[in-house]
Design a protein around this motif. Structure first.
Motif, PDB file in Angstrom:
ATOM      1  N   ARG A  13       0.860  -1.185   0.000  1.00 48.00           N
ATOM      2  CA  ARG A  13       0.000   0.000   0.000  1.00 48.00           C
ATOM      3  C   ARG A  13       0.895   1.232   0.000  1.00 48.00           C
ATOM      4  NH1 ARG A  13      -5.133  -2.183   2.232  1.00 48.00           N
ATOM      5  NH2 ARG A  13      -4.618  -4.276   2.924  1.00 48.00           N
ATOM      6  N   ARG A  14       0.540   2.179  -0.835  1.00 42.09           N
ATOM      7  CA  ARG A  14       1.228   3.470  -0.913  1.00 42.09           C
ATOM      8  C   ARG A  14       0.149   4.524  -0.730  1.00 42.09           C
ATOM      9  NH1 ARG A  14       5.478   1.881   0.586  1.00 42.09           N
ATOM     10  NH2 ARG A  14       7.266   1.551  -0.719  1.00 42.09           N
ATOM     11  N   GLY A  15      -0.036   4.969   0.523  1.00 38.54           N
ATOM     12  CA  GLY A  15      -1.150   5.862   0.826  1.00 38.54           C
ATOM     13  C   GLY A  15      -2.440   5.093   0.596  1.00 38.54           C
ATOM     14  N   GLN A  16      -3.292   5.612  -0.262  1.00 35.22           N
ATOM     15  CA  GLN A  16      -4.545   4.937  -0.589  1.00 35.22           C
ATOM     16  C   GLN A  16      -4.403   4.003  -1.793  1.00 35.22           C
ATOM     17  OE1 GLN A  16      -7.431   5.192   1.260  1.00 35.22           O
ATOM     18  NE2 GLN A  16      -6.032   6.216   2.655  1.00 35.22           N
ATOM     19  N   SER A  17      -3.228   3.970  -2.403  1.00 33.15           N
ATOM     20  CA  SER A  17      -3.014   3.178  -3.611  1.00 33.15           C
ATOM     21  C   SER A  17      -2.406   1.811  -3.295  1.00 33.15           C
ATOM     22  CB  SER A  17      -2.083   3.921  -4.576  1.00 33.15           C
ATOM     23  OG  SER A  17      -2.644   5.151  -4.951  1.00 33.15           O
ATOM     24  N   ILE A  18      -2.540   0.909  -4.240  1.00 33.59           N
ATOM     25  CA  ILE A  18      -1.963  -0.438  -4.172  1.00 33.59           C
ATOM     26  C   ILE A  18      -0.948  -0.567  -5.301  1.00 33.59           C
ATOM     27  CG2 ILE A  18      -2.470  -2.914  -4.445  1.00 33.59           C
ATOM     28  CD1 ILE A  18      -3.665  -1.772  -1.902  1.00 33.59           C
ATOM     29  N   GLU A  19       0.153  -1.243  -5.022  1.00 35.88           N
ATOM     30  CA  GLU A  19       1.128  -1.591  -6.053  1.00 35.88           C
ATOM     31  C   GLU A  19       1.396  -3.085  -5.976  1.00 35.88           C
ATOM     32  OE1 GLU A  19       3.897   2.371  -6.469  1.00 35.88           O
ATOM     33  OE2 GLU A  19       4.440   0.925  -4.906  1.00 35.88           O
ATOM     34  N   VAL A  20       1.662  -3.695  -7.136  1.00 38.69           N
ATOM     35  CA  VAL A  20       2.003  -5.116  -7.180  1.00 38.69           C
ATOM     36  C   VAL A  20       3.427  -5.268  -7.695  1.00 38.69           C
ATOM     37  CG1 VAL A  20      -0.372  -5.944  -7.407  1.00 38.69           C
ATOM     38  CG2 VAL A  20       0.940  -5.427  -9.467  1.00 38.69           C
ATOM     39  N   PHE A  21       4.087  -6.305  -7.200  1.00 32.49           N
ATOM     40  CA  PHE A  21       5.494  -6.576  -7.516  1.00 32.49           C
ATOM     41  C   PHE A  21       5.548  -7.607  -8.637  1.00 32.49           C
ATOM     42  CE2 PHE A  21       9.492  -8.898  -6.598  1.00 32.49           C
ATOM     43  CZ  PHE A  21      10.387  -7.840  -6.580  1.00 32.49           C
ATOM     44  N   LEU A  22       6.168  -7.233  -9.746  1.00 32.90           N
ATOM     45  CA  LEU A  22       6.296  -8.136 -10.891  1.00 32.90           C
ATOM     46  C   LEU A  22       7.760  -8.282 -11.286  1.00 32.90           C
ATOM     47  CD1 LEU A  22       3.379  -6.837 -13.170  1.00 32.90           C
ATOM     48  CD2 LEU A  22       3.319  -8.683 -11.461  1.00 32.90           C
ATOM     49  N   VAL A  23       8.065  -9.408 -11.926  1.00 32.94           N
ATOM     50  CA  VAL A  23       9.419  -9.675 -12.404  1.00 32.94           C
ATOM     51  C   VAL A  23       9.404  -9.893 -13.913  1.00 32.94           C
ATOM     52  CG1 VAL A  23      10.230 -10.596 -10.197  1.00 32.94           C
ATOM     53  CG2 VAL A  23       9.243 -12.157 -11.883  1.00 32.94           C
ATOM     54  N   HIS A  24      10.532  -9.597 -14.529  1.00 35.23           N
ATOM     55  CA  HIS A  24      10.686  -9.750 -15.984  1.00 35.23           C
ATOM     56  C   HIS A  24      11.646 -10.904 -16.247  1.00 35.23           C
ATOM     57  CE1 HIS A  24      12.200  -8.805 -20.032  1.00 35.23           C
ATOM     58  NE2 HIS A  24      10.984  -8.319 -20.216  1.00 35.23           N
ATOM     59  N   PRO A  25      11.265 -11.846 -17.106  1.00 31.62           N
ATOM     60  CA  PRO A  25      12.157 -12.988 -17.376  1.00 31.62           C
ATOM     61  C   PRO A  25      13.437 -12.553 -18.081  1.00 31.62           C
ATOM     62  CG  PRO A  25      10.179 -13.100 -18.739  1.00 31.62           C
ATOM     63  CD  PRO A  25      10.023 -11.918 -17.843  1.00 31.62           C
ATOM     64  N   GLY A  26      14.522 -13.196 -17.708  1.00 26.21           N
ATOM     65  CA  GLY A  26      15.811 -12.896 -18.315  1.00 26.21           C
ATOM     66  C   GLY A  26      16.005 -13.641 -19.622  1.00 26.21           C
ATOM     67  N   GLY A  27      17.091 -13.343 -20.275  1.00 24.08           N
ATOM     68  CA  GLY A  27      17.472 -14.067 -21.477  1.00 24.08           C
ATOM     69  C   GLY A  27      17.147 -13.359 -22.769  1.00 24.08           C
ATOM     70  N   PRO A  28      17.722 -13.870 -23.840  1.00 19.49           N
ATOM     71  CA  PRO A  28      17.596 -13.207 -25.142  1.00 19.49           C
ATOM     72  C   PRO A  28      16.174 -13.205 -25.705  1.00 19.49           C
ATOM     73  CG  PRO A  28      18.794 -15.281 -25.347  1.00 19.49           C
ATOM     74  CD  PRO A  28      18.607 -15.026 -23.885  1.00 19.49           C
ATOM     75  N   TYR A  29      15.375 -14.203 -25.404  1.00 19.67           N
ATOM     76  CA  TYR A  29      14.018 -14.248 -25.952  1.00 19.67           C
ATOM     77  C   TYR A  29      13.172 -13.095 -25.425  1.00 19.67           C
ATOM     78  CZ  TYR A  29       9.340 -15.725 -27.152  1.00 19.67           C
ATOM     79  OH  TYR A  29       8.058 -15.756 -27.639  1.00 19.67           O
ATOM     80  N   PHE A  30      13.324 -12.753 -24.158  1.00 22.68           N
ATOM     81  CA  PHE A  30      12.506 -11.711 -23.538  1.00 22.68           C
ATOM     82  C   PHE A  30      13.186 -10.339 -23.507  1.00 22.68           C
ATOM     83  CE2 PHE A  30      10.596 -15.558 -21.838  1.00 22.68           C
ATOM     84  CZ  PHE A  30       9.250 -15.273 -22.026  1.00 22.68           C
ATOM     85  N   LYS A  31      14.416 -10.265 -24.010  1.00 25.23           N
ATOM     86  CA  LYS A  31      15.214  -9.034 -23.915  1.00 25.23           C
ATOM     87  C   LYS A  31      14.439  -7.793 -24.355  1.00 25.23           C
ATOM     88  CE  LYS A  31      19.518  -6.960 -25.455  1.00 25.23           C
ATOM     89  NZ  LYS A  31      20.702  -7.110 -26.288  1.00 25.23           N
ATOM     90  N   ASN A  32      13.756  -7.849 -25.483  1.00 31.74           N
ATOM     91  CA  ASN A  32      13.053  -6.682 -26.008  1.00 31.74           C
ATOM     92  C   ASN A  32      11.538  -6.783 -25.863  1.00 31.74           C
ATOM     93  OD1 ASN A  32      15.458  -5.372 -26.866  1.00 31.74           O
ATOM     94  ND2 ASN A  32      15.556  -6.795 -28.583  1.00 31.74           N
ATOM     95  N   LYS A  33      11.074  -7.686 -25.010  1.00 35.40           N
ATOM     96  CA  LYS A  33       9.638  -7.836 -24.780  1.00 35.40           C
ATOM     97  C   LYS A  33       9.276  -7.172 -23.457  1.00 35.40           C
ATOM     98  CE  LYS A  33       9.031 -12.216 -27.302  1.00 35.40           C
ATOM     99  NZ  LYS A  33       9.722 -11.769 -28.419  1.00 35.40           N
ATOM    100  N   ASP A  34       8.173  -6.446 -23.462  1.00 37.07           N
ATOM    101  CA  ASP A  34       7.737  -5.768 -22.246  1.00 37.07           C
ATOM    102  C   ASP A  34       6.259  -6.049 -21.988  1.00 37.07           C
ATOM    103  OD1 ASP A  34       8.493  -3.883 -20.055  1.00 37.07           O
ATOM    104  OD2 ASP A  34       6.912  -2.677 -20.979  1.00 37.07           O
ATOM    105  N   ALA A  35       5.385  -5.561 -22.831  1.00 34.01           N
ATOM    106  CA  ALA A  35       3.948  -5.753 -22.635  1.00 34.01           C
ATOM    107  C   ALA A  35       3.618  -7.246 -22.650  1.00 34.01           C
ATOM    108  CB  ALA A  35       3.165  -5.025 -23.721  1.00 34.01           C
TER     109      ALA A  35
END
Length: 161
Positions: A13-35
């Protein structure tokens, strides 16, 4: 047998807001992938292995940080496009996204080259508002965030303002 994973949906919780913790996979396949490439910290478990234990272990392996001691809330399992079933637990806590240290694995790269490289399972982590997380997270895992928000009495468009 269908692959199965277990993971943790860490939130804060950040004040009245919520944030979630996410991770991005490593490696060449995901290097330029975001969405759609980001995920909750998770990993596969074998028959007879307790999924909750796997979820906690994988969080530690993928971030280098200990998961919260308690307060876990089970979420409804989801099925990803790759047919992997994911069990998850929501838990309030904090993690330093800037200092994660992930375990590594070896893979052949480029494919069929005979060359092996070692890559981190996770190359970065971040805290996101639900609105931003919806665009970042693996689409099937969005249901986990929605369920968390429901349990917290929030909607996906409720940013606490």
């Amino acid at each position: 047998m269908r692959k199965r994973s277990a993971g943790l949906l860490l939130y804060r919780r950040r004040g009245q807001s919520i944030e979630v913790f996410l991770v991005h996979p490593g490696g060449p396949y995901f290097k330029n992938k975001d969405a759609g490439a980001w995920s909750i910290p998770k990993g596969e478990y074998e028959e007879g292995e307790p999924p909750f234990d796997t979820a906690r272990r994988e969080f530690h392996e993928e971030t280098g940080q200990l998961p919260p001691a308690g307060g876990y809330e089970p979420l409804t399992p989801i099925l990803q496009k790759n047919r992997k079933r994911v069990r998850a637990w929501a838990v309030e806590g904090d993690a330093d996204a800037e200092t994660i240290v992930s375990n590594t694995f070896k893979m052949e790269w480029p494919p069929r080259s005979g060359r092996t490289i070692e890559i981190p399972e996770v190359d970065r982590a971040a805290w996101y508002s639900p609105d931003t997380a919806r665009d970042k997270i693996n689409p099937a895992q969005w249901a986990l965030v929605e369920e968390l928000l429901e349990k917290l009495g929030r909607s996906s468009t409720d940013n606490g303002d």
